[in-house]
Design a protein around this motif. Structure first.
Motif, PDB file in Angstrom:
ATOM      1  N   VAL A 288       0.867  -1.180   0.000  1.00 47.88           N
ATOM      2  CA  VAL A 288       0.000   0.000   0.000  1.00 47.88           C
ATOM      3  C   VAL A 288       0.902   1.229   0.000  1.00 47.88           C
ATOM      4  O   VAL A 288       1.775   1.356   0.886  1.00 47.88           O
ATOM      5  CB  VAL A 288      -0.926   0.027   1.233  1.00 47.88           C
ATOM      6  CG1 VAL A 288      -1.886   1.203   1.132  1.00 47.88           C
ATOM      7  CG2 VAL A 288      -1.690  -1.279   1.362  1.00 47.88           C
ATOM      8  N   ASP A 289       0.699   2.087  -0.970  1.00 39.97           N
ATOM      9  CA  ASP A 289       1.573   3.264  -1.112  1.00 39.97           C
ATOM     10  C   ASP A 289       3.044   2.844  -1.144  1.00 39.97           C
ATOM     11  O   ASP A 289       3.914   3.461  -0.506  1.00 39.97           O
ATOM     12  CB  ASP A 289       1.335   4.261   0.032  1.00 39.97           C
ATOM     13  CG  ASP A 289      -0.059   4.858  -0.002  1.00 39.97           C
ATOM     14  OD1 ASP A 289      -0.660   4.893  -1.091  1.00 39.97           O
ATOM     15  OD2 ASP A 289      -0.544   5.275   1.067  1.00 39.97           O
ATOM     16  N   ASP A 290       3.294   1.745  -1.864  1.00 42.69           N
ATOM     17  CA  ASP A 290       4.650   1.207  -2.059  1.00 42.69           C
ATOM     18  C   ASP A 290       5.291   0.689  -0.771  1.00 42.69           C
ATOM     19  O   ASP A 290       6.511   0.479  -0.724  1.00 42.69           O
ATOM     20  CB  ASP A 290       5.577   2.263  -2.688  1.00 42.69           C
ATOM     21  CG  ASP A 290       5.167   2.611  -4.113  1.00 42.69           C
ATOM     22  OD1 ASP A 290       4.681   1.693  -4.814  1.00 42.69           O
ATOM     23  OD2 ASP A 290       5.307   3.777  -4.504  1.00 42.69           O
ATOM     24  N   GLU A 291       4.482   0.476   0.271  1.00 40.55           N
ATOM     25  CA  GLU A 291       4.976  -0.102   1.524  1.00 40.55           C
ATOM     26  C   GLU A 291       4.381  -1.488   1.720  1.00 40.55           C
ATOM     27  O   GLU A 291       3.207  -1.710   1.400  1.00 40.55           O
ATOM     28  CB  GLU A 291       4.579   0.767   2.722  1.00 40.55           C
ATOM     29  CG  GLU A 291       5.304   2.063   2.859  1.00 40.55           C
ATOM     30  CD  GLU A 291       4.918   2.759   4.154  1.00 40.55           C
ATOM     31  OE1 GLU A 291       5.462   2.388   5.214  1.00 40.55           O
ATOM     32  OE2 GLU A 291       4.050   3.653   4.105  1.00 40.55           O
ATOM     33  N   PRO A 292       5.139  -2.445   2.274  1.00 43.61           N
ATOM     34  CA  PRO A 292       4.555  -3.738   2.632  1.00 43.61           C
ATOM     35  C   PRO A 292       3.388  -3.538   3.588  1.00 43.61           C
ATOM     36  O   PRO A 292       3.385  -2.597   4.399  1.00 43.61           O
ATOM     37  CB  PRO A 292       5.706  -4.474   3.311  1.00 43.61           C
ATOM     38  CG  PRO A 292       6.939  -3.831   2.761  1.00 43.61           C
ATOM     39  CD  PRO A 292       6.580  -2.385   2.554  1.00 43.61           C
ATOM     40  N   ALA A 293       2.389  -4.404   3.502  1.00 37.55           N
ATOM     41  CA  ALA A 293       1.146  -4.236   4.267  1.00 37.55           C
ATOM     42  C   ALA A 293       1.397  -4.056   5.761  1.00 37.55           C
ATOM     43  O   ALA A 293       0.802  -3.170   6.398  1.00 37.55           O
ATOM     44  CB  ALA A 293       0.225  -5.433   4.029  1.00 37.55           C
ATOM     45  N   VAL A 294       2.292  -4.869   6.341  1.00 36.11           N
ATOM     46  CA  VAL A 294       2.503  -4.801   7.781  1.00 36.11           C
ATOM     47  C   VAL A 294       3.127  -3.462   8.184  1.00 36.11           C
ATOM     48  O   VAL A 294       2.729  -2.855   9.188  1.00 36.11           O
ATOM     49  CB  VAL A 294       3.359  -5.988   8.277  1.00 36.11           C
ATOM     50  CG1 VAL A 294       4.761  -5.961   7.680  1.00 36.11           C
ATOM     51  CG2 VAL A 294       3.424  -6.012   9.807  1.00 36.11           C
TER      52      VAL A 294
END
Length: 292
Positions: free
Chosen positions: A154-160
């Motif tokens: 999400v927004d180029d970040e892993p979900a966690v």
């Protein structure tokens, strides 16, 4: 009890000459369940089972669901062993004694007690007075949830990592939980995001225990479970309570029957697992997702 409609190919009797080969093959697969006889249910058994039971794939997307499916497989097998021991003939044409759920259901029915309704209101009231657990409502919470696949970004970040940042933003008053849920819904739409309404906390797993211990306003998570990462918010809580007779008088007779069946299922499962020495390796079951 949900019973499985098709069976896996399994070994009922292994000839002495083929024993070592069978053991070697079995040892290469993680053992999820073991029986006192030495028989096992492996991760490969589960994978093949779910390959045919597409209706169970949704339930098996987290460790709790997988444990439930494996438990049902073990019960079907134990009931099959019980039926064989009683000399009950098999009528299905599957030829597989391991997970023959048609046969297992027949044995379950044979072992189940007759559950009859109380004959009148006085008998129903007597049942109510003697069985308060039958009329106990578990703890319920007004629950909001955010659910994302662990492999998603999400927004180029892993979900966690993204969820951890959202927790800080919500706690700091920068963002609202519902706003984060709306964002998550743009990424994953197959499950409800946000307010889930009032949810009964009647199960026994890590997430439900954490939710039961939380208070209104608390957030729980991010919590990994199987293929998904979860974040919860408790918006309200109702303690467990016994429903008054005035609320259940018209349904108490039917509740007596359903409660009898519920208790019979618990008793039969416990008895079968004890008799056939069924042991679950919860670590191995949770580890099924590590293989993906």
């Amino acid at each position: 009890m949900k019973l499985m409609k098709k069976a896996l190919s399994g070994i009922v009797l292994i000839a002495a000459m083929g024993l070592s080969a069978a053991v070697a093959q079995q040892a290469s697969e993680p053992v999820l369940v073991s029986f006192a006889s030495g028989e096992t249910i492996t991760a490969k058994d589960l994978q093949q089972y779910l390959g045919r039971r597409v209706d169970l794939k949704a339930a098996a997307r987290n460790a709790t669901g997988v444990e439930t499916v494996v438990q049902e497989m073990a019960l079907a097998r134990a009931l099959g062993l019980e039926g064989d021991g009683l000399g009950v003939a098999r009528r299905s044409n599957s030829g597989d004694a391991r997970f023959d759920d048609i046969y297992a259901h027949a044995i379950y029915t044979k072992l189940s007690p007759a559950c009859e309704q109380p004959k009148d209101e006085a008998a129903a009231r007597d049942f109510y007075d003697k069985n308060p657990k039958a009329f106990t409502v578990p703890t319920t919470v007004r629950l909001s949830r955010i659910m994302l696949p662990g492999t998603e970004k999400v927004d180029d970040e892993p979900a966690v990592g993204w969820l951890l940042n959202q927790v800080q933003a919500i706690a700091g008053g920068v963002r609202k939980f519902d706003e984060v849920a709306t964002k998550a819904e743009q990424v994953y739409k197959l499950e409800a995001q946000g307010d889930l309404g009032w949810v009964v906390l009647g199960g026994d797993n890590t997430i439900l225990r954490a939710l039961a211990d939380a208070n209104p306003g608390d957030m729980v998570g991010p919590v990994p479970d199987g293929d998904f990462i979860y974040l919860f918010q408790i918006n309200g809580k109702r303690a467990s309570r016994i429903l008054p007779w005035s609320d259940v008088s018209t349904t108490a007779a039917k509740r007596a029957v359903s409660y009898c069946r519920e208790q019979a299922q618990i008793e039969i499962q416990e008895r079968m697992f004890k008799k056939y020495g069924v042991q679950f390796d919860k670590k191995a079951i949770a580890g099924v997702f590590d293989k993906k």
